[in-house]
Design a protein around this motif. Sequence first.
Motif, PDB file in Angstrom:
ATOM      1  N   LEU A 276      -9.211   0.865  -7.026  1.00 31.91           N
ATOM      2  CA  LEU A 276      -8.838  -0.106  -6.174  1.00 31.91           C
ATOM      3  C   LEU A 276     -10.435   0.092  -5.858  1.00 31.91           C
ATOM      4  O   LEU A 276     -11.134  -1.230  -4.899  1.00 31.91           O
ATOM      5  N   ILE A 277     -11.299   0.805  -5.605  1.00 30.79           N
ATOM      6  CA  ILE A 277     -12.852   0.837  -4.521  1.00 30.79           C
ATOM      7  C   ILE A 277     -13.823   0.311  -5.395  1.00 30.79           C
ATOM      8  O   ILE A 277     -14.925  -0.728  -4.856  1.00 30.79           O
TER       9      ILE A 277
ATOM     10  N   LEU B 171      -8.242   5.165  -7.563  1.00 35.03           N
ATOM     11  CA  LEU B 171      -9.386   4.767  -7.082  1.00 35.03           C
ATOM     12  C   LEU B 171     -10.189   4.223  -7.401  1.00 35.03           C
ATOM     13  O   LEU B 171     -10.747   3.679  -6.212  1.00 35.03           O
TER      14      LEU B 171
ATOM     15  N   SER C  37       0.720  -0.953   0.102  1.00 25.62           N
ATOM     16  CA  SER C  37      -0.394   0.280   0.113  1.00 25.62           C
ATOM     17  C   SER C  37       0.500   1.414   0.298  1.00 25.62           C
ATOM     18  O   SER C  37       0.394   2.375  -0.778  1.00 25.62           O
TER      19      SER C  37
ATOM     20  N   LEU D  97      -7.566  -1.869   1.148  1.00 28.12           N
ATOM     21  CA  LEU D  97      -8.353  -0.221   0.875  1.00 28.12           C
ATOM     22  C   LEU D  97      -8.422   0.565   2.197  1.00 28.12           C
ATOM     23  O   LEU D  97      -8.097   1.586   2.844  1.00 28.12           O
TER      24      LEU D  97
ATOM     25  N   VAL E 177      -4.534   1.706   2.461  1.00 26.92           N
ATOM     26  CA  VAL E 177      -4.230   2.941   1.575  1.00 26.92           C
ATOM     27  C   VAL E 177      -4.538   4.510   1.641  1.00 26.92           C
ATOM     28  O   VAL E 177      -3.632   5.268   1.403  1.00 26.92           O
ATOM     29  N   PHE E 178      -5.883   4.149   2.346  1.00 25.54           N
ATOM     30  CA  PHE E 178      -6.654   5.291   2.942  1.00 25.54           C
ATOM     31  C   PHE E 178      -6.516   6.126   3.631  1.00 25.54           C
ATOM     32  O   PHE E 178      -5.561   7.766   3.653  1.00 25.54           O
TER      33      PHE E 178
END
Length: 295
Positions: free
Chosen positions: A116-117, A113, A93, A174, A177-178
């Motif tokens: 990824l989502i 993004l 990440s 996620l 990452v966020f």
Amino acid sequence: MWRQLLDRFGLPVAFAIVGVMGVWLILMVLLPQWQMIDYSLHPSLLPAERGGEKDVWTLTNYLTFFRNDIHLAIFFKTIWSSVLVTALTLMVSYPLAYYLAKVATPGQAALCLLLLIIPFWINEILRTFAWYIIFAFRGPLNELLFALGLIDRPIRFLNGDTGVLVGMVYAYILFMVFPLYNAIESLDGNQIRAARDLGAGWIRTHRRIVVPHAKPGIATGCIMTFMLAAGSYAVPSLLGSPGSRWFTQIIYNWFFEGGDWNQGAAYAFLLLALCILFVTLIMRIFKVGLGDIAK
């Protein structure tokens, strides 16, 4: 926090917000945890025996855990594997979060993004089943490796912890990452350019500039990833072999197969206590407080 709410919303709204938070905390967090602790301290009794002389607090359920060498081994294996999942997720990440925050254009970052989502719009069980198909003995991955001439016989990816580790890294990426992206994005790019102009290499720049600034994001991502991995049930159940059991599977067996909720509650509380210890350790290592993590 109370002063900020009061200055921003006024007294009535601030009271309402704090009241809702207090009710939620009591009903959804404190009471369930207290009930679990109470269950764990009572022996498993027949309905007719409850409330009688045998229905007293005891540490028998906890002693059962410490006397069971197999369950102890699975417990520590789960903790070690969760730490490994956290480390692997951080390694994957961090470059991605840095690219999104400091290298990619707004359009490229939005596209990455989105990619990824989108997979996370699908239920976790279905996503885990997808990895089960990919890692199958005659699945696409083995067929691809065989077609490329890299193997001469199929590999049993699901015979061990390989499938579980990969599945968990994918499932919880996620959550790493966020927080990293939010922390790195707030870093002034002039600091990175100044370090580069002064002759610092990329490794030193990240070690001295980026990583110290991103410590709250790293701590938040590690905490969430570890706790999700340690408490995961679906991924190890679907991608693990009989020899790679997770501690959550033992807890599930006590509750729903053995019907011993008291013993299951003791095991669950031990896992919770270990997770709290890990959170405290991570905060000490990165020298951050709850306020830094909540930013």
